[in-house]
Write an enzyme that holds these catalytic residues in place. Structure first.
Site, PDB file in Angstrom:
ATOM      1  N   CYS A   1      14.356  10.380   6.370  1.00 47.79           N
ATOM      2  CA  CYS A   1      14.252  10.131   7.811  1.00 47.79           C
ATOM      3  C   CYS A   1      15.615  10.076   8.483  1.00 47.79           C
ATOM      4  O   CYS A   1      15.740  10.395   9.661  1.00 47.79           O
ATOM      5  CB  CYS A   1      13.490   8.842   8.042  1.00 47.79           C
ATOM      6  SG  CYS A   1      14.149   7.499   7.058  1.00 47.79           S
TER       7      CYS A   1
ATOM      8  N   LYS B   1       0.878  -1.182   0.000  1.00 52.48           N
ATOM      9  CA  LYS B   1       0.000   0.000   0.000  1.00 52.48           C
ATOM     10  C   LYS B   1       0.909   1.223   0.000  1.00 52.48           C
ATOM     11  O   LYS B   1       1.413   1.626   1.036  1.00 52.48           O
ATOM     12  CB  LYS B   1      -0.882  -0.028   1.251  1.00 52.48           C
ATOM     13  CG  LYS B   1      -2.213   0.673   1.110  1.00 52.48           C
ATOM     14  CD  LYS B   1      -2.118   2.135   0.761  1.00 52.48           C
ATOM     15  CE  LYS B   1      -1.683   2.993   1.921  1.00 52.48           C
ATOM     16  NZ  LYS B   1      -1.450   4.410   1.507  1.00 52.48           N
TER      17      LYS B   1
ATOM     18  N   GLU C   1       9.667   1.343  10.588  1.00 45.23           N
ATOM     19  CA  GLU C   1      10.730   2.322  10.304  1.00 45.23           C
ATOM     20  C   GLU C   1      10.099   3.699  10.385  1.00 45.23           C
ATOM     21  O   GLU C   1       9.246   4.035   9.557  1.00 45.23           O
ATOM     22  CB  GLU C   1      11.296   2.112   8.889  1.00 45.23           C
ATOM     23  CG  GLU C   1      12.006   0.812   8.678  1.00 45.23           C
ATOM     24  CD  GLU C   1      13.321   0.727   9.408  1.00 45.23           C
ATOM     25  OE1 GLU C   1      13.740   1.730  10.016  1.00 45.23           O
ATOM     26  OE2 GLU C   1      13.904  -0.356   9.388  1.00 45.23           O
TER      27      GLU C   1
ATOM     28  N   GLU D   1      10.518  16.215  14.315  1.00 48.76           N
ATOM     29  CA  GLU D   1      10.920  15.997  12.924  1.00 48.76           C
ATOM     30  C   GLU D   1      10.202  17.007  12.045  1.00 48.76           C
ATOM     31  O   GLU D   1       8.977  17.103  12.065  1.00 48.76           O
ATOM     32  CB  GLU D   1      10.557  14.580  12.512  1.00 48.76           C
ATOM     33  CG  GLU D   1      11.057  14.241  11.133  1.00 48.76           C
ATOM     34  CD  GLU D   1      10.773  12.801  10.746  1.00 48.76           C
ATOM     35  OE1 GLU D   1       9.606  12.400  10.794  1.00 48.76           O
ATOM     36  OE2 GLU D   1      11.723  12.088  10.400  1.00 48.76           O
TER      37      GLU D   1
HETATM   38  P1  NAD Z   1       2.643   8.800   7.081  1.00 51.89           P
HETATM   39  O1  NAD Z   1       2.884   8.105   8.357  1.00 51.89           O
HETATM   40  O2  NAD Z   1       1.660   9.884   7.024  1.00 51.89           O
HETATM   41  O3  NAD Z   1       2.174   7.764   5.955  1.00 51.89           O
HETATM   42  C1  NAD Z   1       2.925   6.615   5.648  1.00 51.89           C
HETATM   43  C2  NAD Z   1       2.016   5.571   5.029  1.00 51.89           C
HETATM   44  O4  NAD Z   1       1.062   5.139   6.018  1.00 51.89           O
HETATM   45  C3  NAD Z   1       1.201   6.057   3.837  1.00 51.89           C
HETATM   46  O5  NAD Z   1       1.169   5.014   2.865  1.00 51.89           O
HETATM   47  C4  NAD Z   1      -0.186   6.284   4.440  1.00 51.89           C
HETATM   48  O6  NAD Z   1      -1.225   6.154   3.507  1.00 51.89           O
HETATM   49  C5  NAD Z   1      -0.256   5.171   5.454  1.00 51.89           C
HETATM   50  N1  NAD Z   1      -1.198   5.395   6.567  1.00 51.89           N
HETATM   51  C6  NAD Z   1      -1.719   6.557   7.003  1.00 51.89           C
HETATM   52  N2  NAD Z   1      -2.516   6.346   8.080  1.00 51.89           N
HETATM   53  C7  NAD Z   1      -2.473   5.021   8.331  1.00 51.89           C
HETATM   54  C8  NAD Z   1      -3.047   4.180   9.328  1.00 51.89           C
HETATM   55  N3  NAD Z   1      -3.823   4.665  10.298  1.00 51.89           N
HETATM   56  N4  NAD Z   1      -2.769   2.858   9.297  1.00 51.89           N
HETATM   57  C9  NAD Z   1      -1.964   2.349   8.353  1.00 51.89           C
HETATM   58  N5  NAD Z   1      -1.390   3.091   7.373  1.00 51.89           N
HETATM   59  C10 NAD Z   1      -1.638   4.418   7.371  1.00 51.89           C
HETATM   60  O7  NAD Z   1       4.086   9.279   6.609  1.00 51.89           O
HETATM   61  P2  NAD Z   1       4.447  10.151   5.343  1.00 51.89           P
HETATM   62  O8  NAD Z   1       4.041  11.555   5.632  1.00 51.89           O
HETATM   63  O9  NAD Z   1       3.976   9.498   4.095  1.00 51.89           O
HETATM   64  O10 NAD Z   1       6.061  10.013   5.352  1.00 51.89           O
HETATM   65  C11 NAD Z   1       6.900  10.829   6.113  1.00 51.89           C
HETATM   66  C12 NAD Z   1       7.340  10.140   7.395  1.00 51.89           C
HETATM   67  O11 NAD Z   1       7.943   8.881   7.132  1.00 51.89           O
HETATM   68  C13 NAD Z   1       8.382  10.910   8.156  1.00 51.89           C
HETATM   69  O12 NAD Z   1       8.025  10.964   9.520  1.00 51.89           O
HETATM   70  C14 NAD Z   1       9.652  10.107   7.979  1.00 51.89           C
HETATM   71  O13 NAD Z   1      10.598  10.246   8.984  1.00 51.89           O
HETATM   72  C15 NAD Z   1       9.133   8.739   7.885  1.00 51.89           C
HETATM   73  N6  NAD Z   1      10.087   7.883   7.178  1.00 51.89           N
HETATM   74  C16 NAD Z   1      10.802   6.955   7.898  1.00 51.89           C
HETATM   75  C17 NAD Z   1      11.727   6.171   7.267  1.00 51.89           C
HETATM   76  C18 NAD Z   1      12.543   5.153   8.027  1.00 51.89           C
HETATM   77  O14 NAD Z   1      13.045   4.247   7.413  1.00 51.89           O
HETATM   78  N7  NAD Z   1      12.680   5.249   9.319  1.00 51.89           N
HETATM   79  C19 NAD Z   1      11.922   6.287   5.905  1.00 51.89           C
HETATM   80  C20 NAD Z   1      11.185   7.238   5.216  1.00 51.89           C
HETATM   81  C21 NAD Z   1      10.246   8.016   5.865  1.00 51.89           C
END
Ligand code: NAD
Length: 485
Positions: free
Chosen positions: A290, A181, A256, A389
């Site tokens: 991240c 997803k 992650e 962040e």
């Molecule tokens: P997000 O958490 O808003 O969304 C991530 C994914 O989760 C999307 O596909 C979204 O549709 C889905 N999602 C949203 N609500 C959900 C729920 N309740 N249950 C299950 N899935 C759900 O994050 P974002 O804004 O897309 O990405 C940015 C964030 O990701 C930053 O905080 C960044 O640090 C983090 N990130 C972490 C890593 C790592 O490896 N640690 C890598 C890249 C990004």
């Protein structure tokens, strides 16, 4: 252009959404609509999970590592054959600077599919523990490694190919089947993967990709009882929700999450070289990584000098067109993300900070979600802009009073994802690298990223590791077997 970007990959077919619905994907550098993606529904997700379950329970996939390796190499080769189109798509949809598509934004994770394939073939799936007499019964014991089952993979938009493939590669190599997803901001990166994967020998149902504008589809994936493991990358706030919803069906959860990593400059370091690298890192892909170091810790006696040097590099880098080979800092992904970053810029001033560089939108760009590379000075580690962040090209510079104090400040964070230390003395650098509680550390500019290197976080940065043997083993179960010796 790759065909099928408006389709989802479900049970081996490229399909429109069951509702016929679509949603738009934008170019964040121009704000132009690139086109549409399938707006997957809960019915589509249900079919995808059903297909993945059937492919795992009834197919040979879980039992044939050599075939899995063959399929993964095919996928790598097919993606490499389309790399020109994938590169342009990535620059257009993700706003990724062109230079970065030669690295973690495209070429490196595609190449790493081969590493996962090699591991599937060389891995010790059956370890002979030999004979013993437990409870007085002479017994021969083995430990088997088996695939965990159906994986629900949920990914963000910042490095879509890297994160999609760092989950799919090891999960498929391990013998799992997958429902991916992707993030609604970058659906085409995932749809392109689905269209290309369909041309390989990967059996129907083994890999399913459900794009949707509805975050609820991710939530449904983490509650469905047919899913054995959720592999999530995204924000810490969403990670908490995923873990809570997965508890109901006791799924394994691999997370992650976010970071607020420290770049530590010790008093014997080459300040100019270190601050240049810190500025470059903070600007890369507009800070939307991240593991990017977003707190610069410098010796108090050299604070002003460090601020001036870092600000000069950030101003020289500027924010530019991601198509240009020389651009380091492209746009943010969306208007929403720019608003979020700008709210932190306002907060920095409210908290008593000052901008040594940047601080707003680049005046020369009237289109696109750009923010200037920004250096915040004059605050300590208690400021919210030093603790939360931001996910933009924003670096906060903080004074430290020696090695122990630098480690204390680095560790005074809810996160523990990454970090860097610069020193002329390898022993001091190593002592700091060991003391900082994070999943990765760079010493004097060393690069840890690679398919064979486990990546992940301590504390609120996550649970588990992606990539490397540890990342592959996240997708395995362990079974012990004994028979009379
Ligand atoms: P997000 O958490 O808003 O969304 C991530 C994914 O989760 C999307 O596909 C979204 O549709 C889905 N999602 C949203 N609500 C959900 C729920 N309740 N249950 C299950 N899935 C759900 O994050 P974002 O804004 O897309 O990405 C940015 C964030 O990701 C930053 O905080 C960044 O640090 C983090 N990130 C972490 C890593 C790592 O490896 N640690 C890598 C890249 C990004």
């Amino acid at each position: 252009m790759i065909d099928g970007l408006d389709r989802n990959l479900i049970d081996g077919d490229l399909l429109p959404a069951s509702s016929g619905g679509t949603f738009e994907t934008l170019n964040p550098a121009t704000e132009e609509v690139l086109g549409v993606a399938a707006d997957g529904t809960s019915e589509d997700l249900d079919r995808a999970i059903g297909a993945a379950r059937r492919a795992f329970d009834e197919g040979d996939w879980a039992r044939d590592p050599a075939f899995r390796a063959h399929c993964l190499r095919q996928l790598r080769d097919a993606m490499q054959a389309r790399s020109d189109e994938l590169r342009e798509l990535t620059i257009a949809e993700v706003g990724a600077p062109r230079f970065l598509t030669g690295l973690a934004q495209l070429d490196s994770p595609v190449e790493d599919l081969g590493w996962a394939a090699d591991l599937a073939e060389s891995y010790d799936w059956k370890t002979d523990l030999g004979a013993a007499k437990p409870a007085g019964v002479p017994s021969h014991r083995w430990v088997l490694k088996e695939p965990a089952g159906v994986v629900g993979a949920i990914t963000p938009w910042n490095f879509p190919h890297q994160i999609n493939l760092a989950k799919i590669g090891p999960a498929l190599a391990a013998g799992c089947t997958v429902v991916l997803k992707p993030a609604p901001d970058t659906p085409w990166a995932a749809a392109a993967l689905g269209a290309i994967a369909r041309e390989t020998d990967i059996p129907a149902g083994v890999l399913n990709i459900v794009n949707s504008s509805d975050h609820g589809i991710g939530a449904a994936l983490s509650t469905d009882p047919r899913v054995d493991l959720v592999s999530f990358t995204g924000s810490t706030a969403t990670g908490r929700k995923v873990m809570a919803s997965a508890a109901e069906t006791l799924k394994r959860v691999f997370l992650e999450l976010g970071g607020k990593s420290a770049f530590i400059v010790l008093d014997d370091a080459d300040l100019g070289a270190a601050t240049s690298l810190a500025a470059f890192t903070a600007c890369t892909h507009a800070g939307q990584g991240c593991a990017i170091t977003t707190r610069l810790l410098v010796p108090r006696a050299r604070y002003d000098e460090a601020v001036d040097a870092t600000a000069a590099t950030m101003e020289a880098l500027g924010a530019g067109d991601p198509n240009d080979a020389g651009t380091v800092c492209g746009p943010l992904i969306s208007a929403r993300q720019r608003e979020r970053v700008e709210s932190y810029l306002r907060l920095a001033i409210e908290e008593g900070g000052r901008f040594a560089a940047g601080g707003g939108r680049p005046p020369e760009r009237d289109r696109g979600f750009f923010v200037q590379p920004t250096l915040i000075a004059g605050l300590d580690n208690s400021a919210r802009v030093a603790r939360e962040e931001i996910f933009g090209p924003v670096l906060t510079v903080i004074a430290h009073d020696g090695d122990d104090d630098a480690v204390r400040i680095a560790n005074d964070s809810p996160y523990g994802l990454s970090g860097a230390v610069h020193s002329a003395d390898p022993d001091r650098a190593w002592a700091v690298a060991r003391a900082v509680r994070t999943g990765t550390m760079s010493i004097n500019g060393g690069v840890w990223y690679g398919g064979d290197v486990p990546f992940g976080g301590y504390k609120a940065s996550g649970i588990g590791r992606e990539m490397g043997v540890a990342g592959f083993e996240e997708y395995l179960e362990t079974k012990a077997i004994a028979e009379p010796a």
